[in-house]
Write an enzyme that holds these catalytic residues in place. Structure first.
Site, PDB file in Angstrom:
ATOM      1  NE  ARG A 216      -4.273  -1.353   0.125  1.00 19.26           N
ATOM      2  CZ  ARG A 216      -4.415  -2.371  -0.728  1.00 19.26           C
ATOM      3  NH1 ARG A 216      -3.429  -2.658  -1.572  1.00 19.26           N
ATOM      4  NH2 ARG A 216      -5.509  -3.094  -0.738  1.00 19.26           N
ATOM      5  CG  HIS A 264      -3.125  -0.016  -7.340  1.00 19.59           C
ATOM      6  ND1 HIS A 264      -3.623   0.606  -6.228  1.00 19.59           N
ATOM      7  CD2 HIS A 264      -3.122  -1.342  -7.039  1.00 19.59           C
ATOM      8  CE1 HIS A 264      -3.913  -0.282  -5.291  1.00 19.59           C
ATOM      9  NE2 HIS A 264      -3.610  -1.482  -5.770  1.00 19.59           N
TER      10      HIS A 264
END
Length: 301
Positions: A216, A264
């Protein structure tokens, strides 16, 4: 009873999920428009980035299934009843996709392919020394399903791989970081792991080592990473996740010569295989069994 899909996704992606979920659970009533359903009939919620408060007013809700592996956003939504069991997505197809990205990153770092790409732009012919895979020490932080799959795939390529989780202890981490050439982060994001990679952690890492962040964005203190690269403490970073996504067009990471930015995409959730995983958990619930991969809220994952 009915299943409510709450997903903040583009229309085409939302429709794909709804279709795949219905195909995987033909005997279930699945609704995506809450206004068309009886709130009292909804006992399962399948969610992907649900807006805060979107699961309130469901008196018989008894299970929440996330379509994503990370559940930090869900745990931050205090409108969700903590007594309702929450499961994270564990999908073998996603684990394999993550391992493929990790393999690409490690190969690129080990064989200096990122450097050769930069040299091509400069029309510069320069050959670098080449180590064997077994001479490259790789640390995989986070030993859940994804971390274990990544470690296994890298070992199969011949790399010297060591895994670490918080259960291993911080003294073990310090030693591992000091001897690792490449550090891959796959830890869950919790209060304890926020800005885990900061100035002090970078100082523990082997000089000229590289960071691959597939966890993350909140795991990394951006300013400290830029400083570690400027100081030569780190040689390169491969980043797939960021504090704010999409990454702002004026962010320093985009133009940095020693940072590779991915939007991502390290491991997308495949709607087909993930829907089968959801169906399995719902079937367990209907049979009176506990769903798999339940989140321990006290640990944050």
């Amino acid at each position: 009873m009915a299943i409510l899909l709450v997903a903040d996704l583009p229309a085409d992606e939302h429709d794909l999920w709804l279709r795949c979920l219905r195909e995987a659970m033909p005997g279930e009533t699945i609704v995506a428009d809450r206004s068309l359903a009886d709130a009292a009939a909804i006992d399962v919620a399948v969610v992907a980035k649900p807006p805060p408060g979107s699961l309130t007013g469901l008196p018989n809700l008894r299970f929440i299934q996330s379509l994503w592996a990370g559940v930090d956003r869900l745990l931050q939504d205090h409108s969700i009843d903590p007594a309702v069991p929450l499961a994270r997505m564990v999908d073998p197809a996603m684990n394999i996709a993550m391992a493929e990205t990790a393999q690409w990153a490690v190969l690129g770092l080990h064989r200096r392919f990122f450097d050769y790409q930069a040299q091509q732009r400069e029309a510069r012919w320069l050959q670098h020394d080449q180590l064997r895979a077994d001479e490259v020490q790789v640390a995989v932080l986070g030993q859940g399903q994804m971390g274990s799959t990544v470690a296994d795939r890298l070992r199969a390529l011949g790399y010297a791989v060591e895994g670490w989780s918080r259960r291993s202890g911080m003294p073990a981490l310090a030693g591992l970081l000091a001897r690792s050439d490449i550090v891959i982060n796959l830890m869950p994001l919790t209060g304890e792991t926020h800005h885990f990679f900061n100035r002090d952690r970078f100082a523990q890492m082997k000089r000229r080592s590289a960071l691959v962040n597939l966890g993350r964005g909140g795991h990394v203190a951006d300013g400290d990473l830029l400083q570690a690269l400027a100081d030569g403490q780190l040689s390169r970073a491969v980043l797939d996740v960021f504090h704010v996504e999409p990454l702002a067009s004026d962010h320093a990471f985009w133009a940095h010569p020693h940072i590779t930015v991915l939007p991502h995409i390290a491991a997308w959730t495949d709607a087909r295989s993930a829907s089968a995983a959801v169906a399995s958990n719902v079937a367990r619930l209907r049979a009176g069994l506990a769903p798999e991969h339940l989140v321990d809220r006290s640990r944050g994952y």
